[in-house]
Design an enzyme around this catalytic site. Sequence first.
Site, short mmCIF file in Angstrom:
data_model
loop_
_atom_site.label_atom_id
_atom_site.label_comp_id
_atom_site.label_asym_id
_atom_site.label_seq_id
_atom_site.Cartn_x
_atom_site.Cartn_y
_atom_site.Cartn_z
N CYS A 217 48.32 75.95 77.29
CA CYS A 217 48.40 75.97 75.82
C CYS A 217 47.41 77.01 75.31
O CYS A 217 46.20 76.89 75.52
CB CYS A 217 48.10 74.60 75.22
SG CYS A 217 47.99 74.67 73.41
N ASP B 55 43.83 84.89 62.75
CA ASP B 55 45.16 85.14 63.34
C ASP B 55 45.16 86.55 63.92
O ASP B 55 44.67 87.50 63.31
CB ASP B 55 46.26 84.98 62.29
CG ASP B 55 47.64 84.87 62.92
OD1 ASP B 55 48.25 83.78 62.83
OD2 ASP B 55 48.12 85.87 63.51
N HIS C 112 44.93 68.37 71.50
CA HIS C 112 46.28 68.94 71.54
C HIS C 112 47.28 68.01 70.87
O HIS C 112 47.50 66.88 71.30
CB HIS C 112 46.72 69.21 72.98
CG HIS C 112 48.08 69.84 73.06
ND1 HIS C 112 48.27 71.22 72.99
CD2 HIS C 112 49.31 69.30 73.15
CE1 HIS C 112 49.56 71.48 73.05
NE2 HIS C 112 50.22 70.34 73.15
N ASN D 41 54.19 75.50 60.32
CA ASN D 41 55.59 75.71 60.68
C ASN D 41 56.02 74.66 61.70
O ASN D 41 55.24 74.30 62.58
CB ASN D 41 55.78 77.12 61.27
CG ASN D 41 55.60 78.20 60.22
OD1 ASN D 41 56.03 78.06 59.09
ND2 ASN D 41 54.93 79.28 60.60
N HIS E 167 48.96 73.83 64.09
CA HIS E 167 48.05 74.76 63.42
C HIS E 167 48.51 74.96 61.99
O HIS E 167 49.71 74.93 61.70
CB HIS E 167 47.99 76.10 64.15
CG HIS E 167 49.32 76.74 64.38
ND1 HIS E 167 50.17 76.35 65.39
CD2 HIS E 167 49.97 77.74 63.73
CE1 HIS E 167 51.27 77.08 65.35
NE2 HIS E 167 51.18 77.94 64.34
N HIS F 161 48.22 77.65 58.79
CA HIS F 161 47.87 79.02 58.39
C HIS F 161 47.17 78.94 57.03
O HIS F 161 47.73 78.38 56.08
CB HIS F 161 49.14 79.86 58.21
CG HIS F 161 49.96 80.02 59.46
ND1 HIS F 161 49.98 81.20 60.19
CD2 HIS F 161 50.80 79.17 60.10
CE1 HIS F 161 50.81 81.06 61.22
NE2 HIS F 161 51.33 79.85 61.18
P1 5GP Z 1 53.52 80.02 64.19
O1 5GP Z 1 54.54 81.12 64.19
O2 5GP Z 1 53.64 79.14 65.43
O3 5GP Z 1 53.44 79.22 62.94
O4 5GP Z 1 52.11 80.74 64.25
C1 5GP Z 1 51.53 81.22 65.41
C2 5GP Z 1 50.48 82.21 65.00
O5 5GP Z 1 49.62 82.43 66.09
C3 5GP Z 1 51.06 83.56 64.59
O6 5GP Z 1 50.68 83.86 63.26
C4 5GP Z 1 50.43 84.53 65.61
O7 5GP Z 1 50.07 85.76 65.03
C5 5GP Z 1 49.23 83.77 66.10
N1 5GP Z 1 48.84 84.08 67.46
C6 5GP Z 1 49.68 84.22 68.52
N2 5GP Z 1 48.97 84.49 69.64
C7 5GP Z 1 47.66 84.52 69.26
C8 5GP Z 1 46.44 84.76 69.98
O8 5GP Z 1 46.40 84.99 71.18
N3 5GP Z 1 45.29 84.73 69.26
C9 5GP Z 1 45.28 84.47 67.91
N4 5GP Z 1 44.09 84.46 67.29
N5 5GP Z 1 46.41 84.24 67.21
C10 5GP Z 1 47.58 84.27 67.88
ZN ZN Z 2 46.95 72.74 72.86
#
Ligand code: 5GP
Ligand code: ZN
Length: 125
Positions: A6, A32, A48, A89, A102, A104
């Site tokens: 994860c 992000d 988690h 999301n 998570h 945002h």
């Molecule tokens: P989701 O699309 O699941 O709501 O958001 C996932 C977020 O995680 C995205 O905005 C993406 O840019 C961010 N993200 C993906 N991989 C990484 C990473 O390795 N490090 C960080 N800090 N953010 C990440």
């Molecule tokens: Zn996790």
Amino acid sequence: MTVENCLFCGIAAGKIPGTIIHQDQDVIAFADINPQAPQHILLIPRRHIASMVDLTAEDGPILAALFTTAAKLAHDLGIGETGYRFVTNVGPDSGQSVFHLHFHLLGGRKMGWPPFPPSSHHGTR
Ligand code: 5GP
Ligand code: ZN
């Protein structure tokens, strides 16, 4: 609890690099990697939880911690007055790509409402 493979458990455990903005025993906030606004922070529970679908009433305190930490960070980042968005999301239509809960925290620019589909995709679904 750290779940193997994860990404966000890895960031929480310090095994994967991240720009940590805040951490305590329950909540970690980090930048992000692909920011969609001048301020784009992710807030996660240290434990988690795959998505909000997996929350139970007993998780109330962790949600309170996530929301109050987000409001404090927004203030500290200078977007407390101008405003911000705090979203999570869930599932394919939302575009969820990481399966550790998570939120945002987005701010520093005007947000669109409602959130429209990507301009390259004009389907009704
Ligand atoms: P989701 O699309 O699941 O709501 O958001 C996932 C977020 O995680 C995205 O905005 C993406 O840019 C961010 N993200 C993906 N991989 C990484 C990473 O390795 N490090 C960080 N800090 N953010 C990440
Ligand atoms: Zn996790």
